[in-house]
Design an enzyme around this catalytic site. Structure first.
Site, PDB file in Angstrom:
ATOM      1  N   ARG A  28       0.908  -1.169   0.001  1.00 56.50           N
ATOM      2  CA  ARG A  28      -0.079  -0.102   0.152  1.00 56.50           C
ATOM      3  C   ARG A  28       0.813   1.179  -0.099  1.00 56.50           C
ATOM      4  O   ARG A  28       0.289   2.364  -0.333  1.00 56.50           O
ATOM      5  CB  ARG A  28      -0.840   0.076   0.976  1.00 56.50           C
ATOM      6  CG  ARG A  28      -2.138  -0.857   0.947  1.00 56.50           C
ATOM      7  CD  ARG A  28      -2.981  -1.189   2.307  1.00 56.50           C
ATOM      8  NE  ARG A  28      -3.313   0.187   3.167  1.00 56.50           N
ATOM      9  CZ  ARG A  28      -4.316   0.763   2.932  1.00 56.50           C
ATOM     10  NH1 ARG A  28      -5.265   0.477   2.085  1.00 56.50           N
ATOM     11  NH2 ARG A  28      -4.597   2.040   3.591  1.00 56.50           N
ATOM     12  N   CYS A  52       2.588  28.991  33.581  1.00 53.78           N
ATOM     13  CA  CYS A  52       2.869  27.660  33.496  1.00 53.78           C
ATOM     14  C   CYS A  52       2.737  27.037  34.894  1.00 53.78           C
ATOM     15  O   CYS A  52       3.409  27.709  35.909  1.00 53.78           O
ATOM     16  CB  CYS A  52       4.158  27.252  32.858  1.00 53.78           C
ATOM     17  SG  CYS A  52       4.414  25.573  32.927  1.00 53.78           S
ATOM     18  N   CYS A  55       6.374  25.320  36.144  1.00 55.36           N
ATOM     19  CA  CYS A  55       7.566  26.152  36.012  1.00 55.36           C
ATOM     20  C   CYS A  55       7.802  26.523  37.539  1.00 55.36           C
ATOM     21  O   CYS A  55       6.836  26.461  38.515  1.00 55.36           O
ATOM     22  CB  CYS A  55       7.342  27.336  35.464  1.00 55.36           C
ATOM     23  SG  CYS A  55       7.728  27.254  33.739  1.00 55.36           S
ATOM     24  N   ASN A  77      -0.548  14.688  41.570  1.00 56.31           N
ATOM     25  CA  ASN A  77      -1.322  15.459  40.604  1.00 56.31           C
ATOM     26  C   ASN A  77      -2.785  16.098  41.135  1.00 56.31           C
ATOM     27  O   ASN A  77      -3.326  15.349  42.037  1.00 56.31           O
ATOM     28  CB  ASN A  77      -1.936  14.232  39.596  1.00 56.31           C
ATOM     29  CG  ASN A  77      -2.482  14.924  38.343  1.00 56.31           C
ATOM     30  OD1 ASN A  77      -3.039  16.027  38.346  1.00 56.31           O
ATOM     31  ND2 ASN A  77      -2.302  14.277  36.996  1.00 56.31           N
ATOM     32  N   ASP A  78      -2.708  17.391  40.801  1.00 57.24           N
ATOM     33  CA  ASP A  78      -3.998  18.170  41.562  1.00 57.24           C
ATOM     34  C   ASP A  78      -5.112  17.542  40.941  1.00 57.24           C
ATOM     35  O   ASP A  78      -6.375  17.967  41.668  1.00 57.24           O
ATOM     36  CB  ASP A  78      -3.730  19.488  41.218  1.00 57.24           C
ATOM     37  CG  ASP A  78      -2.489  19.974  41.714  1.00 57.24           C
ATOM     38  OD1 ASP A  78      -2.017  19.556  42.749  1.00 57.24           O
ATOM     39  OD2 ASP A  78      -1.843  20.985  41.031  1.00 57.24           O
ATOM     40  N   HIS A 115      11.399  25.601  30.813  1.00 57.08           N
ATOM     41  CA  HIS A 115       9.838  25.429  30.232  1.00 57.08           C
ATOM     42  C   HIS A 115      10.277  24.840  28.688  1.00 57.08           C
ATOM     43  O   HIS A 115       9.404  24.417  28.160  1.00 57.08           O
ATOM     44  CB  HIS A 115       9.121  26.574  30.293  1.00 57.08           C
ATOM     45  CG  HIS A 115       8.008  26.357  29.686  1.00 57.08           C
ATOM     46  ND1 HIS A 115       6.759  25.762  30.391  1.00 57.08           N
ATOM     47  CD2 HIS A 115       7.355  27.030  28.559  1.00 57.08           C
ATOM     48  CE1 HIS A 115       5.760  26.042  29.738  1.00 57.08           C
ATOM     49  NE2 HIS A 115       5.907  26.694  28.478  1.00 57.08           N
ATOM     50  N   ASN A 155       3.433  11.792  27.875  1.00 61.75           N
ATOM     51  CA  ASN A 155       2.623  12.229  26.681  1.00 61.75           C
ATOM     52  C   ASN A 155       3.284  13.461  26.247  1.00 61.75           C
ATOM     53  O   ASN A 155       3.212  14.409  26.923  1.00 61.75           O
ATOM     54  CB  ASN A 155       0.846  12.486  26.892  1.00 61.75           C
ATOM     55  CG  ASN A 155       0.375  11.209  27.189  1.00 61.75           C
ATOM     56  OD1 ASN A 155       0.586  10.145  26.736  1.00 61.75           O
ATOM     57  ND2 ASN A 155      -0.627  11.223  28.191  1.00 61.75           N
ATOM     58  N   SER A 163      -1.701  18.479  28.042  1.00 54.47           N
ATOM     59  CA  SER A 163      -2.382  19.651  28.211  1.00 54.47           C
ATOM     60  C   SER A 163      -1.445  20.774  28.613  1.00 54.47           C
ATOM     61  O   SER A 163      -1.835  22.150  28.802  1.00 54.47           O
ATOM     62  CB  SER A 163      -3.292  19.461  29.576  1.00 54.47           C
ATOM     63  OG  SER A 163      -2.619  19.076  30.604  1.00 54.47           O
ATOM     64  N   HIS A 166       5.162  22.246  29.094  1.00 51.36           N
ATOM     65  CA  HIS A 166       6.242  22.042  29.899  1.00 51.36           C
ATOM     66  C   HIS A 166       6.845  20.585  29.929  1.00 51.36           C
ATOM     67  O   HIS A 166       5.921  19.736  30.271  1.00 51.36           O
ATOM     68  CB  HIS A 166       6.165  22.596  31.374  1.00 51.36           C
ATOM     69  CG  HIS A 166       7.329  22.888  32.103  1.00 51.36           C
ATOM     70  ND1 HIS A 166       7.799  23.911  32.617  1.00 51.36           N
ATOM     71  CD2 HIS A 166       8.166  21.923  32.632  1.00 51.36           C
ATOM     72  CE1 HIS A 166       8.874  23.688  33.500  1.00 51.36           C
ATOM     73  NE2 HIS A 166       9.093  22.398  33.479  1.00 51.36           N
ATOM     74  N   HIS A 168       7.307  17.084  30.867  1.00 49.02           N
ATOM     75  CA  HIS A 168       6.671  16.403  31.939  1.00 49.02           C
ATOM     76  C   HIS A 168       6.421  14.900  31.711  1.00 49.02           C
ATOM     77  O   HIS A 168       5.989  14.777  30.725  1.00 49.02           O
ATOM     78  CB  HIS A 168       5.959  17.018  32.857  1.00 49.02           C
ATOM     79  CG  HIS A 168       4.510  17.335  32.246  1.00 49.02           C
ATOM     80  ND1 HIS A 168       4.137  17.894  31.254  1.00 49.02           N
ATOM     81  CD2 HIS A 168       3.489  16.518  32.606  1.00 49.02           C
ATOM     82  CE1 HIS A 168       2.750  17.784  30.890  1.00 49.02           C
ATOM     83  NE2 HIS A 168       2.201  16.955  31.777  1.00 49.02           N
ATOM     84  N   GLN A 170       4.159  11.418  33.971  1.00 48.10           N
ATOM     85  CA  GLN A 170       3.217  11.064  35.058  1.00 48.10           C
ATOM     86  C   GLN A 170       3.497   9.738  35.362  1.00 48.10           C
ATOM     87  O   GLN A 170       4.430   8.979  34.713  1.00 48.10           O
ATOM     88  CB  GLN A 170       1.785  11.015  34.508  1.00 48.10           C
ATOM     89  CG  GLN A 170       1.260  12.258  33.651  1.00 48.10           C
ATOM     90  CD  GLN A 170      -0.141  12.401  33.698  1.00 48.10           C
ATOM     91  OE1 GLN A 170      -0.804  11.887  34.401  1.00 48.10           O
ATOM     92  NE2 GLN A 170      -0.256  12.712  32.355  1.00 48.10           N
ATOM     93  N   GLU A 184       1.246  -9.033  28.998  1.00 48.94           N
ATOM     94  CA  GLU A 184       2.390  -9.200  28.992  1.00 48.94           C
ATOM     95  C   GLU A 184       3.013 -10.078  30.142  1.00 48.94           C
ATOM     96  O   GLU A 184       4.150 -10.736  30.017  1.00 48.94           O
ATOM     97  CB  GLU A 184       3.251  -7.792  29.220  1.00 48.94           C
ATOM     98  CG  GLU A 184       3.119  -6.941  27.834  1.00 48.94           C
ATOM     99  CD  GLU A 184       4.072  -5.750  27.608  1.00 48.94           C
ATOM    100  OE1 GLU A 184       4.935  -5.779  28.466  1.00 48.94           O
ATOM    101  OE2 GLU A 184       3.957  -4.840  26.848  1.00 48.94           O
ATOM    102  N   TYR A 318     -11.097  -0.677   9.839  1.00 50.11           N
ATOM    103  CA  TYR A 318     -10.753  -1.939  10.326  1.00 50.11           C
ATOM    104  C   TYR A 318     -10.031  -2.254  11.536  1.00 50.11           C
ATOM    105  O   TYR A 318     -10.105  -3.149  12.177  1.00 50.11           O
ATOM    106  CB  TYR A 318      -9.516  -2.658   9.013  1.00 50.11           C
ATOM    107  CG  TYR A 318      -9.270  -3.790   9.104  1.00 50.11           C
ATOM    108  CD1 TYR A 318      -9.950  -4.969   8.703  1.00 50.11           C
ATOM    109  CD2 TYR A 318      -8.107  -4.226   9.656  1.00 50.11           C
ATOM    110  CE1 TYR A 318      -9.614  -6.171   8.958  1.00 50.11           C
ATOM    111  CE2 TYR A 318      -7.486  -5.371   9.922  1.00 50.11           C
ATOM    112  CZ  TYR A 318      -8.316  -6.663   9.344  1.00 50.11           C
ATOM    113  OH  TYR A 318      -7.795  -7.572   9.635  1.00 50.11           O
ATOM    114  N   GLN A 325      -3.431  -2.522  12.065  1.00 49.00           N
ATOM    115  CA  GLN A 325      -2.858  -2.779  10.395  1.00 49.00           C
ATOM    116  C   GLN A 325      -1.882  -1.680  10.201  1.00 49.00           C
ATOM    117  O   GLN A 325      -2.185  -0.470  10.870  1.00 49.00           O
ATOM    118  CB  GLN A 325      -3.789  -2.587   9.565  1.00 49.00           C
ATOM    119  CG  GLN A 325      -3.637  -2.791   8.279  1.00 49.00           C
ATOM    120  CD  GLN A 325      -3.227  -1.587   7.514  1.00 49.00           C
ATOM    121  OE1 GLN A 325      -3.542  -0.528   7.822  1.00 49.00           O
ATOM    122  NE2 GLN A 325      -2.611  -1.672   6.318  1.00 49.00           N
TER     123      GLN A 325
END
Length: 346
Positions: A28, A52, A55, A77-78, A115, A155, A163, A166, A168, A170, A184, A318, A325
């Site tokens: 493809r 931020c 910071c 985490n808040d 930052h 992320n 979000s 800066h 970071h 988690q 696993e 799919y 895929q």
């Protein structure tokens, strides 16, 4: 009669870690591409942003004030997805509607007070300090007997749902084993029972011998595009020594981990000359859950970009209804990444 070529013809590949299959359709990639290819504007974030919440010295959403930290920094985490004081409870309606309470702890780690600096821009020594903090948090969270698994992840980028720009990551620690970890765990346990070695020890050794899917390697770690990769430029870092979790690594191995993290993420940035988005996270042995001799530390990188800074791979059609895929082969992706500089070039 044409001979089958897995670099040219449709085929399925088996994921040794999960026991699942992926459809690969390399032919493809020859179809004409009529989508949009464009560049993103330069990422010119300041070293300090007064708005931020990560910071140094700034006030967070719950009113807490960050210390004037100089290395990495961690806090609960808040807006945690899991709460430590969740009461016991559940639901079972005729066996069809089932739910149960889940306790846990969510923490945020700022990689640096700066930052503007992402992992490939940090010095190796700075990444080492992040790894040291990950390790301390793992040890601290595992001392809580309610916790059975600790997920460390990052992320990166708006398109991955990040979000705050800066740099970071988690840590989510919870009372049960998540789905991917359960899969696993079972696969690694079965392999270890049969072979007397960890699955990823044998897999990493084979990949290093073949070389075609290796992206970057040092004495203690190897980063590969897994044979069963789903995302276009997916990679996995594997420790060469059979180590179940962060606290078992030596100082020398942590230095090597910092080095390979910097080189791999620099290659990602260089690929499309953009601060490359991804979701990344390490998988390691469950805690407070008895022995897991087959568990072998590794770290997954799942980046969504396919052809340019804005052309993304989506799970649609799919893939949502049947199974994953991909079009580009793992070998082609590894070749692209391997050829890129190990230092960020822009």
């Amino acid at each position: 009669m044409t001979a089958f070529d897995f670099k040219e013809h449709p085929h399925t590949r088996f994921n040794q870690l999960t026991g699942e299959w992926i459809l690969v359709s390399p032919h493809r990639t020859k179809r004409p591409w009529q989508g949009k290819v464009e560049s993103l504007p330069a990422d010119n974030r300041p070293a300090y942003d007064p708005k931020c919440y990560l910071c140094p010295g700034n006030t967070r959403a719950d009113g807490s004030v960050n210390p004037d930290y100089t290395d990495s920094f961690v806090f609960t985490n808040d807006y945690s997805a899991l709460l430590q004081d969740t009461p016991e409870g559940g639901l079972d309606v005729e066996g069809l509607l089932q739910a149960k309470s889940e306790k846990g702890i969510c923490r945020v780690i700022s990689f640096s007070p700066d930052h503007s600096l992402t992992l490939p821009q940090l010095p190796v020594e700075g990444i080492e300090k992040v790894i040291e903090l990950w390790t301390r948090e793992f040890i601290d969270l595992s001392s809580n007997k309610d916790i059975r698994y600790i997920q460390i992840f990052e992320n990166k980028g708006e398109i991955m749902g990040c979000s705050n720009p800066h740099p970071h990551g988690q840590i989510w620690a919870q009372a049960s084993l998540p789905l991917e970890i359960s899969k696993e765990t079972a696969r690694q346990a079965a392999y270890f029972q049969e072979k007397g070695k960890s699955l990823l020890s044998d897999y990493a050794e084979l990949e290093c011998k073949l070389g075609e899917r290796v992206v970057v390697e040092n004495e203690h770690f190897v980063a590969v595009v897994p044979f069963w990769a789903v995302w276009p430029f997916e990679t996995m870092i594997i420790s060469k020594r059979h180590v179940p979790a962060l606290p078992e690594f030596t100082v020398e191995e942590r230095k090597a981990m910092a080095s390979i993290l910097k080189k791999l993420t620099a290659k990602y940035d260089n690929l499309f000359e953009v601060s490359f988005p991804y979701s990344a996270g390490m998988h390691q042995a469950p805690v407070n859950d008895g022995p897991h001799p087959g568990w072998h530390w590794h770290m997954h990188f799942y980046p969504p970009l396919l052809r340019s800074a804005t052309v993304k791979k989506f799970m649609v059609g799919y893939e949502m209804l049947a199974n994953p895929q991909r079009d580009v082969t793992a070998e082609w992706a590894a070749e692209r990444l391997r050829a890129l500089p190990e230092e960020r070039t822009f």
